[in-house]
Motif scaffolding. Sequence first.
Motif, PDB file in Angstrom:
ATOM      1  N   GLY A  90       0.323  -1.045   0.166  1.00 47.31           N
ATOM      2  CA  GLY A  90       0.329   0.115   0.106  1.00 47.31           C
ATOM      3  C   GLY A  90       0.830   1.323   0.157  1.00 47.31           C
ATOM      4  N   PRO A  91      -0.295   2.587  -0.007  1.00 52.15           N
ATOM      5  CA  PRO A  91       0.805   3.852  -0.163  1.00 52.15           C
ATOM      6  C   PRO A  91       1.301   3.799   1.009  1.00 52.15           C
ATOM      7  N   ASP A  92       1.280   3.572   2.571  1.00 49.76           N
ATOM      8  CA  ASP A  92       2.612   3.384   3.310  1.00 49.76           C
ATOM      9  C   ASP A  92       3.723   2.073   3.138  1.00 49.76           C
ATOM     10  N   GLY A  93       3.932   1.868   3.110  1.00 52.02           N
ATOM     11  CA  GLY A  93       5.011   1.124   3.014  1.00 52.02           C
ATOM     12  C   GLY A  93       5.985   0.834   2.585  1.00 52.02           C
ATOM     13  N   GLU A  94       7.133   0.771   3.132  1.00 53.19           N
ATOM     14  CA  GLU A  94       8.415   0.643   3.029  1.00 53.19           C
ATOM     15  C   GLU A  94       8.436   1.060   1.326  1.00 53.19           C
ATOM     16  N   PRO A  95      10.115   1.555   1.167  1.00 50.97           N
ATOM     17  CA  PRO A  95       9.830   1.601   0.044  1.00 50.97           C
ATOM     18  C   PRO A  95      11.083   0.555  -0.503  1.00 50.97           C
ATOM     19  N   LEU A 145       6.561 -11.484   2.723  1.00 52.29           N
ATOM     20  CA  LEU A 145       7.706 -10.654   3.345  1.00 52.29           C
ATOM     21  C   LEU A 145       7.068  -9.388   3.416  1.00 52.29           C
ATOM     22  N   CYS A 146       7.805  -9.014   4.853  1.00 50.21           N
ATOM     23  CA  CYS A 146       6.981  -7.888   5.320  1.00 50.21           C
ATOM     24  C   CYS A 146       8.523  -6.547   5.875  1.00 50.21           C
ATOM     25  N   PRO A 147       8.951  -6.260   4.662  1.00 49.72           N
ATOM     26  CA  PRO A 147      10.183  -4.632   4.922  1.00 49.72           C
ATOM     27  C   PRO A 147      10.153  -4.252   6.393  1.00 49.72           C
ATOM     28  N   GLU A 148       8.838  -3.679   6.113  1.00 52.39           N
ATOM     29  CA  GLU A 148       8.861  -3.155   7.900  1.00 52.39           C
ATOM     30  C   GLU A 148       9.503  -3.816   8.779  1.00 52.39           C
ATOM     31  N   ILE A 149       8.608  -5.118   8.498  1.00 51.92           N
ATOM     32  CA  ILE A 149       9.654  -6.008   9.906  1.00 51.92           C
ATOM     33  C   ILE A 149      10.540  -6.827   9.978  1.00 51.92           C
ATOM     34  N   ALA A 150      11.563  -6.770   8.612  1.00 54.22           N
ATOM     35  CA  ALA A 150      12.402  -7.457   8.001  1.00 54.22           C
ATOM     36  C   ALA A 150      13.551  -6.337   8.649  1.00 54.22           C
ATOM     37  N   ILE A 151      13.046  -5.089   8.240  1.00 61.12           N
ATOM     38  CA  ILE A 151      14.205  -3.821   8.345  1.00 61.12           C
ATOM     39  C   ILE A 151      14.166  -3.767  10.167  1.00 61.12           C
ATOM     40  N   ARG A 152      13.037  -3.915  10.780  1.00 62.31           N
ATOM     41  CA  ARG A 152      12.968  -3.893  12.455  1.00 62.31           C
ATOM     42  C   ARG A 152      13.627  -5.072  13.681  1.00 62.31           C
ATOM     43  N   GLN A 153      13.938  -5.875  12.683  1.00 65.29           N
ATOM     44  CA  GLN A 153      14.394  -7.391  13.088  1.00 65.29           C
ATOM     45  C   GLN A 153      16.055  -7.219  12.512  1.00 65.29           C
ATOM     46  N   ASP A 157       6.254 -17.119  -6.802  1.00 61.74           N
ATOM     47  CA  ASP A 157       5.608 -15.653  -5.877  1.00 61.74           C
ATOM     48  C   ASP A 157       6.193 -15.431  -4.578  1.00 61.74           C
ATOM     49  N   VAL A 158       5.957 -13.766  -5.173  1.00 59.72           N
ATOM     50  CA  VAL A 158       6.255 -13.231  -3.683  1.00 59.72           C
ATOM     51  C   VAL A 158       5.827 -11.561  -3.465  1.00 59.72           C
ATOM     52  N   LEU A 159       5.421 -11.757  -2.228  1.00 54.76           N
ATOM     53  CA  LEU A 159       4.372 -10.891  -1.618  1.00 54.76           C
ATOM     54  C   LEU A 159       4.598  -9.966  -1.055  1.00 54.76           C
ATOM     55  N   MET A 160       5.323  -8.297  -0.884  1.00 54.79           N
ATOM     56  CA  MET A 160       5.471  -7.695  -0.442  1.00 54.79           C
ATOM     57  C   MET A 160       4.027  -6.993   0.784  1.00 54.79           C
ATOM     58  N   VAL A 161       4.107  -7.179   2.236  1.00 48.37           N
ATOM     59  CA  VAL A 161       2.935  -7.042   2.336  1.00 48.37           C
ATOM     60  C   VAL A 161       3.381  -5.738   3.813  1.00 48.37           C
ATOM     61  N   ASP A 162       2.094  -5.397   4.133  1.00 52.45           N
ATOM     62  CA  ASP A 162       2.031  -4.663   5.525  1.00 52.45           C
ATOM     63  C   ASP A 162       1.816  -5.698   6.894  1.00 52.45           C
ATOM     64  N   VAL A 163       1.952  -5.029   7.998  1.00 48.57           N
ATOM     65  CA  VAL A 163       2.306  -5.353   9.126  1.00 48.57           C
ATOM     66  C   VAL A 163       1.076  -6.319   9.421  1.00 48.57           C
TER      67      VAL A 163
END
Length: 149
Positions: free
Chosen positions: A23-28, A103-111, A53-59
């Motif tokens: 979505g629009p507020d997701g990590e680039p 994959l959730c980029p926000e959580i990957a970056i945080r962890q 298949d890979v999906l980038m999703v929000d938290v």
Amino acid sequence: MSDDDGIRLALGGLAVAITDEQGPDGEPVDLGRWGRLVLETAHEEGVSAGTIDVLMVDVETITALNVEHMGAVGPTDVLSFPLDDSDDLELPGVTRHVGDIVLCPEIAIRQAPGHAGTPDAEFVSDSRRAPPPRTRPRRTRRNRRNAIP
């Protein structure tokens, strides 16, 4: 699929479709870089043919999937849903679907700092050691539409 929401990459007989559904507020995210990382990791693991298949999703989405498929409470950075880990199941004329990665980029970056060090290393580490899920994730209408034939 437009360049804004997904890409497809291939290396030899292996193809990856990667879609950003944060979505629009997701990590680039650099979908090309992540797609290449998936291809390289799969080849290192001995997977040379099929589709992933890979999906980038929000938290919120990764949290719901983690509860539904793994029985775990709270978000996680990566969920892998392997479908086929054996070349013995190949059928003539049928493209093998290796599996799905969420994959959730926000959580990957945080962890990453406390685990593998970088988001890339965190993703590779988690996708290699992922336990089998209880069930395969439901395919969204958008994901089915964008699947590699």
